[in-house]
Design a protein around this motif. Structure first.
Motif, mmCIF file in Angstrom:
data_model
loop_
_atom_site.group_PDB
_atom_site.id
_atom_site.type_symbol
_atom_site.label_atom_id
_atom_site.label_comp_id
_atom_site.label_asym_id
_atom_site.label_seq_id
_atom_site.Cartn_x
_atom_site.Cartn_y
_atom_site.Cartn_z
ATOM 1 N N ALA A 1 -11.145 -1.253 -4.229
ATOM 2 C CA ALA A 1 -10.571 -0.385 -5.259
ATOM 3 C C ALA A 1 -9.890 0.823 -4.635
ATOM 4 O O ALA A 1 -8.779 1.214 -5.036
ATOM 5 C CB ALA A 1 -11.655 0.056 -6.230
ATOM 6 N N THR A 2 -10.538 1.425 -3.655
ATOM 7 C CA THR A 2 -9.970 2.613 -3.006
ATOM 8 C C THR A 2 -8.688 2.271 -2.270
ATOM 9 O O THR A 2 -7.666 2.968 -2.399
ATOM 10 C CB THR A 2 -10.997 3.225 -2.038
ATOM 11 N N GLU A 3 -8.709 1.197 -1.491
ATOM 12 C CA GLU A 3 -7.555 0.905 -0.650
ATOM 13 C C GLU A 3 -6.393 0.311 -1.442
ATOM 14 O O GLU A 3 -5.224 0.574 -1.129
ATOM 15 C CB GLU A 3 -7.984 0.013 0.506
ATOM 16 N N GLY B 1 -1.216 10.314 -3.325
ATOM 17 C CA GLY B 1 -1.655 10.559 -4.687
ATOM 18 C C GLY B 1 -2.856 9.757 -5.096
ATOM 19 O O GLY B 1 -3.514 9.089 -4.283
ATOM 20 N N THR B 2 -3.142 9.805 -6.396
ATOM 21 C CA THR B 2 -4.322 9.159 -6.946
ATOM 22 C C THR B 2 -4.059 8.748 -8.384
ATOM 23 O O THR B 2 -3.046 9.150 -8.984
ATOM 24 C CB THR B 2 -5.545 10.099 -6.866
ATOM 25 N N PHE C 1 -3.581 0.838 -20.927
ATOM 26 C CA PHE C 1 -4.195 2.164 -21.009
ATOM 27 C C PHE C 1 -5.655 2.063 -20.547
ATOM 28 O O PHE C 1 -6.339 1.111 -20.899
ATOM 29 C CB PHE C 1 -4.154 2.654 -22.467
ATOM 30 N N ASP C 2 -6.180 2.962 -19.692
ATOM 31 C CA ASP C 2 -5.571 4.200 -19.288
ATOM 32 C C ASP C 2 -5.169 4.147 -17.822
ATOM 33 O O ASP C 2 -5.839 3.548 -17.001
ATOM 34 C CB ASP C 2 -6.505 5.379 -19.544
ATOM 35 N N CYS C 3 -4.040 4.847 -17.499
ATOM 36 C CA CYS C 3 -3.542 4.791 -16.124
ATOM 37 C C CYS C 3 -2.475 5.863 -15.931
ATOM 38 O O CYS C 3 -1.341 5.715 -16.398
ATOM 39 C CB CYS C 3 -2.954 3.410 -15.839
ATOM 40 N N ALA C 4 -2.835 6.962 -15.271
ATOM 41 C CA ALA C 4 -1.896 8.040 -14.963
ATOM 42 C C ALA C 4 -1.891 8.260 -13.459
ATOM 43 O O ALA C 4 -2.946 8.396 -12.849
ATOM 44 C CB ALA C 4 -2.298 9.324 -15.687
ATOM 45 N N ALA D 1 -6.506 0.650 -10.281
ATOM 46 C CA ALA D 1 -5.421 0.157 -9.425
ATOM 47 C C ALA D 1 -5.198 -1.340 -9.588
ATOM 48 O O ALA D 1 -4.101 -1.840 -9.324
ATOM 49 C CB ALA D 1 -5.723 0.483 -7.973
ATOM 50 N N LEU D 2 -6.231 -2.068 -10.021
ATOM 51 C CA LEU D 2 -6.106 -3.525 -10.112
ATOM 52 C C LEU D 2 -5.004 -3.927 -11.072
ATOM 53 O O LEU D 2 -4.220 -4.845 -10.798
ATOM 54 C CB LEU D 2 -7.444 -4.147 -10.528
#
Length: 466
Positions: A111-113, A134-135, A300-303, A348-349
């Protein structure tokens, strides 16, 4: 419910979802229920004993869909559509099945990478400079809150985190009067206070006046206040206002102020090179946010927040107690230190699935269609003597009102008739003190015919106005 039952009901839910989307066009866009209707149909207390899933699912079908506004309806033109591509929905199912709490690299390496790589993919797709990292947050409101907190702490020399704000100079944040209410919320939650959010006047084109910004900063310094940061608007929620990005950022940089660009809705359009002139100079910003869940098609949700240098925000937001240490990996990225919540979803997936399943060219084609169709609709409304276009965004948001006597009251009454009718869904805002109706084109399933239907429905219902 056990895992074998979950297999069965997951398939049933997938079949229901397919039928739901196939039949959306036949449903009213907005629910026709009154406050309290749904609650009145629910038991007063939770059941003491398990209930069969057949009964639970049947109650869902009977109670929930007709009491929801259908955000994926092709004629949802209210607010900004929360577009959701099928590939993104599929990714969410998989993320939900894993049910991971992705707070640390060690709890979720993939998930992180994948998040790191998706931020880079999107940075490049939007034409941003290579120094941005960013994130992913839940919403632009959270990203803006993080940016405003960073503005505050940077201006205070990071003493607010330990000493509080009492006795400190008053940090000042600057934005135009077209910015989203999330900026107001951020300054309130950050302890800066509403009175220290300086809403600057806009020019005739609705963009911030850079000279007014420079004057406001100078006046605040003379008064003993502490200018801290500037929020730049690219695609205002009300009528789509866009600040002169380069000019504003150059003033901010000359004054040593931290900057945040709010492109929550309009940022997605920047995957199309021809629209990037709208945020010319954006590479000068310290922070930028856009919502892939608004127009790009991410569930949703994804910013996504891009940061020129993540150090100041991590210094502001980060906290690493002993129980969150990763032994032997002090420099590892733990995205919980970049934002407010410790807990994080695997957002991120869905970006990974979406970008691969649609491709950038597929996403560009959809956005270009929405912009072209919006302009065609604006032309039809402008040619109809019953309507006047109030603001026409260079993208896919427009606002209009009725012409003639008592136009304000009649415009508000028309909107009520339109939304009660159910064929399309629009929203109201106020511009220059007068009510106007907004049309925001961006639904994943929206077609050319759906957009032009707005004029047909408006013409029919406005014709009954007397």
């Amino acid at each position: 419910m056990n895992q074998d039952e979950l297999r069965h009901w997951s398939k049933r839910a997938a079949d229901w979802a397919a039928d739901y989307h196939a039949g959306l066009r036949d449903r009213p866009v907005r629910a026709s229920v009154r406050p309290g209707d749904v609650a009145a149909r629910l038991p007063a207390r939770a059941p003491e004993e398990p209930e069969p899933m057949e009964a639970i699912f049947a109650d869902f079908e009977a109670l929930v869909p007709d009491a929801m506004a259908h955000w994926q309806h092709p004629r949802f033109f209210a607010y900004f559509p929360a577009a959701a591509a099928p590939a993104s929905m599929l990714a969410e199912q998989l993320a939900n099945a894993m049910a991971a709490q992705c707070m640390l690299w060690q709890t979720s390496p993939a998930a992180t990478e994948i998040e790191q790589v998706m931020v880079r993919w999107l940075r490049d797709a939007l034409g941003l400079a290579g120094h941005f990292t960013g994130t992913i947050h839940d919403a632009a409101t959270t990203a803006t809150f993080c940016a405003v907190l960073t503005m505050r702490e940077r201006a205070l020399g990071w003493t607010g985190l330990t000493q509080g704000l009492a006795g400190q100079a008053r940090p000042r944040i600057y934005a135009s009067d077209q910015t989203h209410s999330s900026i107001d919320k951020a300054v309130r939650m950050a302890g800066i206070g509403q009175e220290n959010l300086m809403k600057l006047p806009v020019r005739a084109d609705l963009g911030m006046d850079p000279d007014a910004l420079a004057r406001a900063v100078a006046a605040d310094r003379d008064a003993g206040h502490l200018p801290a940061g500037v929020v730049v608007c690219v695609g205002g929620t009300s009528v789509g206002a866009i600040d002169p990005v380069r000019e504003v950022l150059e003033v901010a940089r000359a004054e040593g102020l931290y900057t945040h660009v709010d492109a929550a809705w309009a940022g997605s359009a920047m995957i199309c090179p021809e629209f990037r002139a709208l945020w010319d100079g954006v590479d000068l910003a310290d922070s930028i946010v856009f919502n892939p869940h608004k127009w790009l098609g991410a569930q949703f949700d994804c910013a996504v927040q891009f940061l020129s240098d993540p150090g100041p925000q991590i210094r502001t937001m980060g906290l690493r107690p002993d129980y969150l240490q990763t032994p032997g990996a002090e420099e590892i990225t733990n995205f919980n230190e970049w934002t407010v919540p410790l807990g994080r979803r695997f957002r991120a997936l869905k970006l990974w699935f979406l970008l691969r399943a649609e491709g950038l060219e597929g996403l560009r084609a959809r956005i270009r269609d929405h912009v072209a169709w919006s302009r065609e609709l604006a032309g039809r409304l402008q040619d109809d003597p019953r309507f006047e276009i109030v603001t026409a965004s260079p993208l896919s948001l427009l606002s209009f009102r009725l012409t003639g006597d008592d136009a304000d009251a009649r415009t508000e009454a028309l909107l009520e008739r339109v939304n009660d009718d159910g064929r399309i869904y629009l929203t109201l805002t106020r511009h220059a003190g007068r009510p106007v109706i907004r049309v925001a084109v961006g639904g994943w399933a929206t077609t050319h015919a759906d957009v032009l239907a707005v004029h047909d429905v408006l013409g029919e219902l406005a014709g009954s106005d007397d």
